[in-house]
Design an enzyme around this catalytic site. Structure first.
Site, short mmCIF file in Angstrom:
data_model
loop_
_atom_site.label_atom_id
_atom_site.label_comp_id
_atom_site.label_asym_id
_atom_site.label_seq_id
_atom_site.Cartn_x
_atom_site.Cartn_y
_atom_site.Cartn_z
N TYR A 55 -0.54 -8.83 7.33
CA TYR A 55 -1.83 -9.35 7.78
C TYR A 55 -1.77 -10.82 8.19
CZ TYR A 55 -4.41 -5.09 6.58
OH TYR A 55 -4.90 -3.81 6.53
N ASP A 57 0.83 -1.20 0.00
CA ASP A 57 0.00 0.00 0.00
C ASP A 57 0.87 1.26 0.00
OD1 ASP A 57 -2.34 1.53 0.11
OD2 ASP A 57 -2.63 1.23 2.25
N GLY A 74 1.52 -10.56 3.93
CA GLY A 74 2.56 -9.82 4.64
C GLY A 74 2.15 -9.52 6.07
#
Length: 175
Positions: free
Chosen positions: A125, A33, A123
């Site tokens: 999460y 992100d 990753g």
């Protein structure tokens, strides 16, 4: 119709759309992100803020997807999806599968020919990459089989290293 995996930097991939493993607030973050927001430039954050002020006032739900222009990226579109966070008890594989299916739905609405995915939720999460790869491949194959005439026809998984590539290659071979 192709489904493949490659090692690379998602922010440099030449595809019509790339998928952002976003957080529900759509305002940037870490990992994929943060890299996408940094590479796309400040207009991406402005576009995400517009979404938050209009159609997604409460953020984006886990498993859903929405698109913005890609601005300074080589892609035309960024499709933002929110993966389930295993550390928060979000362990339903259907919610992870929905990230891939909804992203493909949005890509079809945009009529893109190619799309590149990261390993959504693998990753920070906390989802095991073997589970992510299996669910991603199974979901994308199923979506492509159900929509044989729809775009996109080129679906790629872009991963950071050989270990991740090998896991996705195994999932591609097993499915």
């Amino acid at each position: 119709m192709t489904l493949s995996v490659e090692i690379g930097d998602l922010t440099r991939v030449e595809a019509d759309a790339i998928v952002n493993a976003a957080n529900s607030m759509l305002l940037g973050g870490g990992g994929v992100d943060g890299a996408i927001h940094a590479a796309a430039g400040p207009r991406l954050l402005e576009a995400c803020r517009r979404l938050r002020n209009t159609t997604h006032r409460d953020g984006l739900d886990v498993g859903d997807a929405v698109a913005t222009p890609a601005f300074d990226l080589p892609a035309s579109w960024v499709i933002h999806t929110v993966g389930p966070n295993l550390h928060r008890g979000q362990d339903d594989p259907a919610r992870l599968a929905s990230c891939f299916a909804r992203s493909l739905d949005v890509a079809a609405e945009l009529d893109v020919r190619s799309i590149a995915f990261p390993a959504v939720s693998a990753g920070a999460y906390g989802w095991p990459v073997t589970d992510v790869a299996r669910i991603a491949v199974m979901t994308c194959r199923g979506w492509l089989a159900e929509h044989p005439e729809a775009s996109p026809q080129d679906v790629r998984f872009v991963v950071l290293d050989e270990r991740l590539r090998d896991v996705f290659d195994e999932a591609l071979g097993a499915a």
